[in-house]
Design a protein around this motif. Structure first.
Motif, PDB file in Angstrom:
ATOM      1  N   GLY A   9      30.229  19.495 -73.024  1.00 31.38           N
ATOM      2  CA  GLY A   9      30.248  18.323 -72.159  1.00 31.38           C
ATOM      3  C   GLY A   9      30.602  18.734 -70.746  1.00 31.38           C
ATOM      4  N   SER A  10      30.820  17.758 -69.895  1.00 30.60           N
ATOM      5  CA  SER A  10      31.138  18.044 -68.503  1.00 30.60           C
ATOM      6  C   SER A  10      32.624  18.349 -68.337  1.00 30.60           C
ATOM      7  N   LEU A  11      32.977  18.815 -67.139  1.00 31.87           N
ATOM      8  CA  LEU A  11      34.361  19.138 -66.813  1.00 31.87           C
ATOM      9  C   LEU A  11      34.768  18.315 -65.602  1.00 31.87           C
ATOM     10  N   LEU A  12      35.909  17.663 -65.697  1.00 34.39           N
ATOM     11  CA  LEU A  12      36.436  16.857 -64.605  1.00 34.39           C
ATOM     12  C   LEU A  12      37.683  17.534 -64.054  1.00 34.39           C
ATOM     13  N   LEU A  13      37.659  17.849 -62.775  1.00 40.68           N
ATOM     14  CA  LEU A  13      38.788  18.480 -62.094  1.00 40.68           C
ATOM     15  C   LEU A  13      39.432  17.450 -61.178  1.00 40.68           C
ATOM     16  N   LYS A  35      26.418  21.444 -61.721  1.00 34.06           N
ATOM     17  CA  LYS A  35      26.072  20.054 -62.035  1.00 34.06           C
ATOM     18  C   LYS A  35      26.948  19.475 -63.144  1.00 34.06           C
ATOM     19  N   ASP A  36      27.598  20.349 -63.917  1.00 31.99           N
ATOM     20  CA  ASP A  36      28.456  19.888 -65.008  1.00 31.99           C
ATOM     21  C   ASP A  36      29.899  19.668 -64.561  1.00 31.99           C
ATOM     22  N   VAL A  37      30.184  19.936 -63.282  1.00 30.57           N
ATOM     23  CA  VAL A  37      31.544  19.826 -62.760  1.00 30.57           C
ATOM     24  C   VAL A  37      31.673  18.587 -61.883  1.00 30.57           C
ATOM     25  N   PHE A  38      32.656  17.752 -62.194  1.00 33.53           N
ATOM     26  CA  PHE A  38      32.964  16.559 -61.398  1.00 33.53           C
ATOM     27  C   PHE A  38      34.378  16.738 -60.841  1.00 33.53           C
ATOM     28  N   LEU A  50      33.349  21.374 -51.011  1.00 31.81           N
ATOM     29  CA  LEU A  50      33.025  21.405 -52.434  1.00 31.81           C
ATOM     30  C   LEU A  50      31.579  20.995 -52.686  1.00 31.81           C
ATOM     31  N   ALA A  51      31.111  19.979 -51.965  1.00 29.20           N
ATOM     32  CA  ALA A  51      29.740  19.522 -52.155  1.00 29.20           C
ATOM     33  C   ALA A  51      28.734  20.627 -51.863  1.00 29.20           C
ATOM     34  N   ALA A  52      29.087  21.510 -50.924  1.00 33.27           N
ATOM     35  CA  ALA A  52      28.195  22.621 -50.586  1.00 33.27           C
ATOM     36  C   ALA A  52      28.050  23.606 -51.742  1.00 33.27           C
ATOM     37  N   LYS A  53      28.966  23.562 -52.695  1.00 32.34           N
ATOM     38  CA  LYS A  53      28.893  24.443 -53.858  1.00 32.34           C
ATOM     39  C   LYS A  53      28.034  23.856 -54.969  1.00 32.34           C
ATOM     40  N   GLY A  54      27.572  22.634 -54.779  1.00 30.68           N
ATOM     41  CA  GLY A  54      26.683  22.015 -55.752  1.00 30.68           C
ATOM     42  C   GLY A  54      27.367  21.182 -56.810  1.00 30.68           C
ATOM     43  N   VAL A  55      28.683  21.038 -56.733  1.00 34.92           N
ATOM     44  CA  VAL A  55      29.401  20.236 -57.722  1.00 34.92           C
ATOM     45  C   VAL A  55      29.364  18.770 -57.317  1.00 34.92           C
ATOM     46  N   ASN A  56      29.701  17.905 -58.251  1.00 33.94           N
ATOM     47  CA  ASN A  56      29.790  16.477 -57.990  1.00 33.94           C
ATOM     48  C   ASN A  56      31.205  16.153 -57.512  1.00 33.94           C
ATOM     49  N   VAL A  57      31.338  15.496 -56.387  1.00 28.89           N
ATOM     50  CA  VAL A  57      32.671  15.275 -55.834  1.00 28.89           C
ATOM     51  C   VAL A  57      32.791  13.858 -55.305  1.00 28.89           C
ATOM     52  N   CYS A  58      33.971  13.265 -55.506  1.00 28.20           N
ATOM     53  CA  CYS A  58      34.242  11.918 -55.015  1.00 28.20           C
ATOM     54  C   CYS A  58      35.704  11.828 -54.585  1.00 28.20           C
ATOM     55  N   VAL A  72      36.636  18.270 -70.919  1.00 28.42           N
ATOM     56  CA  VAL A  72      37.934  18.731 -70.421  1.00 28.42           C
ATOM     57  C   VAL A  72      38.215  18.038 -69.094  1.00 28.42           C
ATOM     58  N   ILE A  73      39.442  17.562 -68.944  1.00 30.62           N
ATOM     59  CA  ILE A  73      39.913  17.045 -67.658  1.00 30.62           C
ATOM     60  C   ILE A  73      41.049  17.947 -67.213  1.00 30.62           C
ATOM     61  N   LEU A  74      40.813  18.712 -66.180  1.00 36.45           N
ATOM     62  CA  LEU A  74      41.853  19.624 -65.699  1.00 36.45           C
ATOM     63  C   LEU A  74      42.649  18.924 -64.610  1.00 36.45           C
ATOM     64  N   LEU A  75      43.935  18.758 -64.854  1.00 35.63           N
ATOM     65  CA  LEU A  75      44.825  18.047 -63.950  1.00 35.63           C
ATOM     66  C   LEU A  75      45.500  19.052 -63.028  1.00 35.63           C
ATOM     67  N   ALA A  76      45.051  19.077 -61.768  1.00 33.36           N
ATOM     68  CA  ALA A  76      45.590  20.034 -60.800  1.00 33.36           C
ATOM     69  C   ALA A  76      46.150  19.324 -59.579  1.00 33.36           C
ATOM     70  N   THR A  77      46.445  18.044 -59.729  1.00 34.39           N
ATOM     71  CA  THR A  77      47.068  17.314 -58.641  1.00 34.39           C
ATOM     72  C   THR A  77      48.543  17.663 -58.577  1.00 34.39           C
TER      73      THR A  77
END
Length: 278
Positions: A9-13, A35-38, A50-58, A72-77
């Motif tokens: 599945g996708s990965l959420l950072l 494309k699998d990284v949000f 980050l957008a320049a690396k091709g990932v999805n960012v908001c 996976v949701i990686l919590l790095a806040t």
């Protein structure tokens, strides 16, 4: 080192500061499709990078796709932002999604209070050499984590260095004291070694160069050698030589070992206090 190519599945950072950024760079370098990284990152300048690396960012959780089902949701806040930030991600809690936290001092129980009792949480303690791919991370999974989730977490963390698994979460306080704070102790050693060289008559720049390169080189030798640290130390020490004279001071009853033991005990105690006051 295995490539990370087959996440289920996708990965959420959540948060892409120094540690999150180091992990992201490691994942992309080892084959994780952008494309699998949000990524949720509040700072606009960082989002543009980050957008320049091709990932999805908001900017926040509301910008994520409504049908997103991350594996996976990686919590790095930042840890102090957890109480405010984490509840927004409780909607992802399900058996096939794990929350992997790299925030210091936040226990599994504390995170479950924010994410819900059914959340699968894996707590990890990395250190700052992750920035150059030479860190070490120790992680502890909760009882609900599957073997596959442990493996995936290990592979993700291996992108920035070595990884070890620890069943007893209580020992993460000692891990924090030894490896989490360890780089600071090594940097202090470099400072002290250089200062001692200056006091012995060396130019300041040369003393710092000698100290920095010697410490980094000795560390690399220790990492690559099949011999343990004590054997490597003895290999450098000639009978009645100069190194032995210095070691007689450093290894005295009031030398480096009791000082380091007290320092690690103090850091471990403080880590426990911070967790208890969470």
């Amino acid at each position: 080192m295995p490539e990370i190519l087959n996440l289920p599945g996708s990965l959420l950072l959540v948060g892409c500061g120094k540690m999150g950024g180091a992990l992201l760079d490691g994942w992309l370098a080892r084959g994780l499709p952008p494309k699998d990284v949000f990524i949720v990152e509040p700072f606009q300048a960082m989002r543009e990078t980050l957008a320049a690396k091709g990932v999805n960012v908001c900017a926040d959780e509301s910008g994520l796709p409504k049908d997103l089902r991350p594996a996976v949701i990686l919590l790095a806040t930042k840890p102090q932002q957890f109480s405010e930030a984490l509840p927004a991600y409780a909607r992802f809690a399900r058996p096939d999604c794990c929350y992997l936290s790299v925030a210091a001092g936040k226990t599994i129980a504390a995170m479950k209070q924010l994410l819900g009792p059914n959340a699968v949480v894996i707590r990890a303690m990395p250190n700052t050499p992750a920035a150059v791919g030479r860190g070490i991370t120790v992680f502890t999974p909760d009882a609900n984590a599957t073997e596959a989730q442990r493996r995936i977490s290990s592979e993700l963390l291996e992108a920035v260095g070595e990884v070890a698994e620890l069943e007893d979460e209580g020992l993460l306080d000692a891990v924090t004291a030894v490896s989490g704070g360890g780089p600071a102790y090594v940097f202090l050693l470099i400072e002290c070694l250089a200062r001692a060289g200056v006091e012995a008559g060396l130019p300041e720049a040369l003393a710092m160069q000698l100290a920095s390169v010697t410490v980094s080189g000795a560390g690399e030798l220790a990492r690559l050698s099949a011999e343990d640290a004590a054997t490597l130390r003895r290999n450098v020490t000639s009978p009645r030589g100069t190194t032995l004279e210095a070691l007689n001071v450093l290894m005295a009853d009031d030398g480096l070992q009791p000082l380091m033991t007290r320092a690690i005990a103090a850091a471990t105690r403080r880590s426990r206090e911070l967790a208890e006051n969470d």
